[in-house]
Design a protein around this motif. Structure first.
Motif, PDB file in Angstrom:
ATOM      1  N   LYS A 111       0.839  -1.214   0.000  1.00 48.53           N
ATOM      2  CA  LYS A 111       0.000   0.000   0.000  1.00 48.53           C
ATOM      3  C   LYS A 111       0.860   1.245   0.000  1.00 48.53           C
ATOM      4  O   LYS A 111       0.556   2.220  -0.682  1.00 48.53           O
ATOM      5  CB  LYS A 111      -0.911   0.005   1.235  1.00 48.53           C
ATOM      6  CG  LYS A 111      -2.137  -0.858   1.051  1.00 48.53           C
ATOM      7  CD  LYS A 111      -3.125  -0.651   2.164  1.00 48.53           C
ATOM      8  CE  LYS A 111      -4.166  -1.744   2.127  1.00 48.53           C
ATOM      9  NZ  LYS A 111      -4.551  -2.217   3.440  1.00 48.53           N
ATOM     10  N   MET A 112       1.958   1.215   0.770  1.00 48.66           N
ATOM     11  CA  MET A 112       2.852   2.379   0.787  1.00 48.66           C
ATOM     12  C   MET A 112       3.414   2.620  -0.607  1.00 48.66           C
ATOM     13  O   MET A 112       3.601   3.743  -1.035  1.00 48.66           O
ATOM     14  CB  MET A 112       4.026   2.149   1.742  1.00 48.66           C
ATOM     15  CG  MET A 112       3.790   2.532   3.173  1.00 48.66           C
ATOM     16  SD  MET A 112       3.496   4.295   3.417  1.00 48.66           S
ATOM     17  CE  MET A 112       5.130   4.914   3.757  1.00 48.66           C
ATOM     18  N   CYS A 113       3.702   1.524  -1.295  1.00 44.28           N
ATOM     19  CA  CYS A 113       4.316   1.662  -2.617  1.00 44.28           C
ATOM     20  C   CYS A 113       3.293   2.044  -3.685  1.00 44.28           C
ATOM     21  O   CYS A 113       3.542   2.914  -4.501  1.00 44.28           O
ATOM     22  CB  CYS A 113       5.037   0.363  -2.990  1.00 44.28           C
ATOM     23  SG  CYS A 113       5.975   0.494  -4.510  1.00 44.28           S
ATOM     24  N   LEU A 114       2.118   1.400  -3.647  1.00 39.09           N
ATOM     25  CA  LEU A 114       1.193   1.554  -4.774  1.00 39.09           C
ATOM     26  C   LEU A 114      -0.168   2.142  -4.408  1.00 39.09           C
ATOM     27  O   LEU A 114      -0.864   2.683  -5.263  1.00 39.09           O
ATOM     28  CB  LEU A 114       0.922   0.182  -5.413  1.00 39.09           C
ATOM     29  CG  LEU A 114       2.125  -0.625  -5.885  1.00 39.09           C
ATOM     30  CD1 LEU A 114       1.712  -2.065  -6.144  1.00 39.09           C
ATOM     31  CD2 LEU A 114       2.709  -0.015  -7.158  1.00 39.09           C
ATOM     32  N   GLY A 115      -0.522   1.995  -3.124  1.00 34.59           N
ATOM     33  CA  GLY A 115      -1.914   2.232  -2.723  1.00 34.59           C
ATOM     34  C   GLY A 115      -2.425   3.624  -2.937  1.00 34.59           C
ATOM     35  O   GLY A 115      -3.600   3.823  -3.210  1.00 34.59           O
ATOM     36  N   ASP A 116      -1.517   4.645  -2.835  1.00 36.28           N
ATOM     37  CA  ASP A 116      -2.023   6.001  -3.000  1.00 36.28           C
ATOM     38  C   ASP A 116      -2.279   6.315  -4.466  1.00 36.28           C
ATOM     39  O   ASP A 116      -2.752   7.372  -4.804  1.00 36.28           O
ATOM     40  CB  ASP A 116      -1.052   7.021  -2.381  1.00 36.28           C
ATOM     41  CG  ASP A 116       0.333   6.944  -3.007  1.00 36.28           C
ATOM     42  OD1 ASP A 116       0.666   5.868  -3.528  1.00 36.28           O
ATOM     43  OD2 ASP A 116       1.064   7.941  -2.964  1.00 36.28           O
ATOM     44  N   MET A 117      -1.929   5.400  -5.344  1.00 40.17           N
ATOM     45  CA  MET A 117      -2.130   5.656  -6.774  1.00 40.17           C
ATOM     46  C   MET A 117      -3.248   4.788  -7.351  1.00 40.17           C
ATOM     47  O   MET A 117      -4.049   5.258  -8.121  1.00 40.17           O
ATOM     48  CB  MET A 117      -0.838   5.422  -7.524  1.00 40.17           C
ATOM     49  CG  MET A 117       0.209   6.449  -7.134  1.00 40.17           C
ATOM     50  SD  MET A 117       1.626   6.319  -8.169  1.00 40.17           S
ATOM     51  CE  MET A 117       2.488   7.828  -7.795  1.00 40.17           C
ATOM     52  N   ASP A 118      -3.274   3.512  -7.004  1.00 43.30           N
ATOM     53  CA  ASP A 118      -4.293   2.648  -7.574  1.00 43.30           C
ATOM     54  C   ASP A 118      -4.451   1.405  -6.699  1.00 43.30           C
ATOM     55  O   ASP A 118      -3.522   0.604  -6.579  1.00 43.30           O
ATOM     56  CB  ASP A 118      -3.875   2.235  -8.998  1.00 43.30           C
ATOM     57  CG  ASP A 118      -5.026   1.592  -9.757  1.00 43.30           C
ATOM     58  OD1 ASP A 118      -5.875   0.947  -9.109  1.00 43.30           O
ATOM     59  OD2 ASP A 118      -5.069   1.751 -10.976  1.00 43.30           O
ATOM     60  N   SER A 119      -5.621   1.238  -6.080  1.00 47.28           N
ATOM     61  CA  SER A 119      -5.798   0.123  -5.142  1.00 47.28           C
ATOM     62  C   SER A 119      -5.782  -1.239  -5.854  1.00 47.28           C
ATOM     63  O   SER A 119      -5.414  -2.254  -5.266  1.00 47.28           O
ATOM     64  CB  SER A 119      -7.095   0.296  -4.366  1.00 47.28           C
ATOM     65  OG  SER A 119      -8.147   0.393  -5.288  1.00 47.28           O
TER      66      SER A 119
END
Ligand SMILES: Nc1ncnc2c1ncn2[C@@H]1O[C@H](COP(=O)(O)OP(=O)(O)OP(=O)(O)O)[C@@H](O)[C@H]1O
Length: 394
Positions: A299-307
């Motif tokens: 989530k830290m790596c990808l979550g703020d962009m696309d779940s």
């Protein structure tokens, strides 16, 4: 034969419904399958297709379907017949123009290119044995023949980057050393700012900046970033960690315009490491998430962009090292597998091009580009300088 196959596919496609039967355009064969443009019905958005890509893949009897583009009223879908990430053949030149490296293949069959002038900073995470170092090897092998300086921050005590030391302009292996090197990099940014002010340009790539004054781009590789932020004794280490965090963040914020690019690697990147990590992450727009052990790192790596990217990353299996979910220039997520580049291959590239490494003294204070062998550098500059600097991002 191929025509027959496509015709069969097409008949299959007509039976698929996405709420309402899709209005399909022409099927265009690609090296890995086919592409098709679909006209959206009123009220539909590309998201309606994103949600059902798995269902489409099963209905069309293909390995996967990805949404690869959209225009008002239309989406383009790419179907892949077999898994293009089963094996990723090497043997090609990894360098692909100045500050561009073809590090792997995307599931669409296209190259996964890390282009630092498009996406200047990258976060590369993954559990142990997931393939992080392999990707760093590919970057080193691809950047070694280019007229760029490489800098290593190796918080694994130097075991990762020491083999490439001859091509590195500087290597720090302990936090105190890292703090000093980061201060130097901030100093480089300050002097490049002055240079840009003097020439009334906003970045070092501006065509108004004379070629002979253009400073050498610097790619900074950080391995095991958590070690920069972890404190065994908060009282004694707080100040040093704060200094490191502030400098790293400043480099991430300003580096792009002044030719300093970051690749930050780590096993685990969580908010528990402190606000410095969260702020840094926001600046690292390129994301590579290998197999990870916990949801939080994905989530830290990808979550703020696309779940949806997080869900895909959690499905990467341990028997496919080098596979990752990536977010890059097009802000879409893709599955990627990096080219297998062994430590020996990266080391050989570093040795072969060792003479292209500018000395740290020159980078911090000396003239723009200067290396031991000027002819070698000229050849490299010629090879990698693209004529149209106007296109460069500001
Ligand atoms: N794309 C790939 N194709 C095939 N094998 C790969 C690929 N990427 C990595 N490997 C292999 O997987 C193993 C683990 O890779 P690597 O050392 O890069 O992982 P890592 O995430 O850096 O691990 P660690 O954190 O423990 O150092 C190595 O044996 C490597 O050769």
């Amino acid at each position: 034969m191929r025509g027959l196959m496509i015709a069969k596919q097409r008949r299959g496609l007509r039976r698929v419904e996405v709420e309402r039967a899709p209005r399909l355009g022409l099927l265009r064969p690609t090296s890995t399958g086919f592409r098709v443009t679909v006209r959206l019905h009123d009220g539909q958005t590309p998201d309606d297709y994103e949600r059902v890509l798995d269902k489409l893949a099963h209905a069309w009897r293909v390995h996967s379907v990805r949404l690869v583009g959209w225009r008002p009223g239309k989406v383009t879908l790419a179907a892949t017949m077999t898994d293009p990430l089963e094996t990723v053949a090497g043997g090609h030149s990894l360098a692909d123009g100045l500050l561009r490296v073809r590090v792997g293949r995307l599931d669409s069959g296209e190259w996964f290119v890390i282009d630092f002038r498009k996406v200047p900073h990258w976060l590369n995470v993954g559990a142990t044995q997931s393939g992080k170092s392999n990707l760093a090897n590919a970057l080193i092998a691809g950047l070694a023949p280019q007229p760029v300086a490489l800098v290593g921050f190796d918080l694994k005590g130097g075991v990762e980057f020491t083999p490439y030391q001859r091509r590195l302009s500087a290597l720090a292996t302990e936090r105190a050393e890292c703090a000093r090197l980061l201060a130097d990099l901030v100093g480089i940014i300050t002097s490049r700012m002055a240079l840009c002010r003097q020439h009334r340009v906003k970045n070092i790539w501006h065509p108004r900046l004379p070629e002979e004054a253009r400073p050498t781009p610097i790619v900074v590789l950080v391995d095991e970033v958590a070690e920069l932020f972890l404190m065994a004794d908060p009282k004694a280490e707080k100040e040093e960690v704060a200094a490191v965090a502030t400098r790293l963040l400043r480099i991430a914020q300003l580096g792009r315009a002044f030719g300093i690019y970051l690749v930050v690697c780590g096993q685990r990147v969580g908010s528990d490491l402190g606000p410095g990590v969260t702020a840094l992450r926001a600046q690292l727009t390129g994301r590579i998430c290998h197999m990870v052990n916990d949801d939080e790192t994905a989530k830290m790596c990808l979550g703020d962009m696309d779940s949806r990217a997080v869900a895909a990353a959690r499905q990467i299996s341990a028997d496919r090292p080098g596979t990752a979910v990536v977010l890059g220039a097009d802000s879409r997520w893709h599955m990627e597998r990096s080219v297998h580049v062994t430590e020996e291959e990266a080391e050989a590239a570093a040795e072969e091009h060792a003479e292209l490494a500018p000395s740290w003294a020159l980078l911090t204070g000396g003239p723009a580009i200067e290396v031991a062998d000027a002819t070698e550098l000229e050849r490299a500059v010629e090879e990698f300088t693209e004529p149209d600097l106007e296109d460069m991002p500001v």
